[in-house]
Motif scaffolding. Structure first.
Motif, PDB file in Angstrom:
ATOM      1  N   ARG A 161       0.918  -1.203   0.056  1.00 31.55           N
ATOM      2  CA  ARG A 161      -0.072  -0.199  -0.048  1.00 31.55           C
ATOM      3  C   ARG A 161       0.880   1.213  -0.166  1.00 31.55           C
ATOM      4  O   ARG A 161       1.853   1.339   0.791  1.00 31.55           O
ATOM      5  CB  ARG A 161      -1.001  -0.241   1.281  1.00 31.55           C
ATOM      6  CG  ARG A 161      -1.730   1.247   1.378  1.00 31.55           C
ATOM      7  CD  ARG A 161      -2.721   0.995   2.514  1.00 31.55           C
ATOM      8  NE  ARG A 161      -3.509  -0.138   2.500  1.00 31.55           N
ATOM      9  CZ  ARG A 161      -4.624  -0.299   3.240  1.00 31.55           C
ATOM     10  NH1 ARG A 161      -4.790   0.643   4.313  1.00 31.55           N
ATOM     11  NH2 ARG A 161      -5.408  -1.086   2.951  1.00 31.55           N
ATOM     12  N   PHE A 176      -2.063   4.602   2.778  1.00 35.74           N
ATOM     13  CA  PHE A 176      -2.238   4.078   4.394  1.00 35.74           C
ATOM     14  C   PHE A 176      -2.955   5.292   5.311  1.00 35.74           C
ATOM     15  O   PHE A 176      -3.474   5.448   6.099  1.00 35.74           O
ATOM     16  CB  PHE A 176      -0.722   3.715   4.684  1.00 35.74           C
ATOM     17  CG  PHE A 176      -0.652   3.638   6.202  1.00 35.74           C
ATOM     18  CD1 PHE A 176      -1.184   2.468   6.658  1.00 35.74           C
ATOM     19  CD2 PHE A 176       0.006   4.556   6.981  1.00 35.74           C
ATOM     20  CE1 PHE A 176      -1.026   2.395   8.068  1.00 35.74           C
ATOM     21  CE2 PHE A 176       0.030   4.332   8.149  1.00 35.74           C
ATOM     22  CZ  PHE A 176      -0.231   3.060   8.882  1.00 35.74           C
ATOM     23  N   ARG A 208       1.820   5.288   0.842  1.00 37.59           N
ATOM     24  CA  ARG A 208       1.857   5.862   1.887  1.00 37.59           C
ATOM     25  C   ARG A 208       0.484   6.928   1.964  1.00 37.59           C
ATOM     26  O   ARG A 208      -0.021   6.921   3.046  1.00 37.59           O
ATOM     27  CB  ARG A 208       3.167   6.794   2.205  1.00 37.59           C
ATOM     28  CG  ARG A 208       3.172   7.696   3.458  1.00 37.59           C
ATOM     29  CD  ARG A 208       4.314   8.331   3.476  1.00 37.59           C
ATOM     30  NE  ARG A 208       4.106   9.743   2.748  1.00 37.59           N
ATOM     31  CZ  ARG A 208       5.071  10.538   2.705  1.00 37.59           C
ATOM     32  NH1 ARG A 208       6.399  10.339   2.861  1.00 37.59           N
ATOM     33  NH2 ARG A 208       4.932  11.525   2.079  1.00 37.59           N
TER      34      ARG A 208
END
Length: 97
Positions: free
Chosen positions: A2, A7, A4
């Motif tokens: 994933r 996230f 940044r």
């Protein structure tokens, strides 16, 4: 894996959805909609085409480079490069040449 940005967006949605956050008056207004990010935020690598010599020694090197930038940062990139000449009117529209 994933990114940044994904996230952090997920964590913000989780934090806003918790009862403590709702008790503070925080709502979903903190989460920006996906369409709020304009396409102009996409990083485009520009390459200068010049006469003489070999101006394009690695024509397929842009795609893996932009994929690594996306993987290691939160920068959205475009895989294709923009080829410009010195006389191109759009020359100063690209900060990285």
């Amino acid at each position: 894996m994933r990114s940044r940005r994904a996230f952090l967006r997920h964590m913000l949605r989780w934090a806003v959805g918790t009862p403590a956050a709702l008790g503070l008056g925080l709502g979903t207004a903190l989460v920006p909609p996906a369409e709020a990010i304009p396409a102009s935020n996409t990083f485009i690598l520009a390459q200068l085409q010049y006469r003489g010599g070999q101006w394009d020694p690695h024509p397929r090197a842009t795609m893996p480079l932009m994929q690594e930038v996306r993987l290691r940062t939160s920068v959205e990139t475009r895989d294709e490069r923009q080829v410009l000449t010195l006389r191109d009117p759009a020359l100063f529209a690209y900060p990285f040449l």
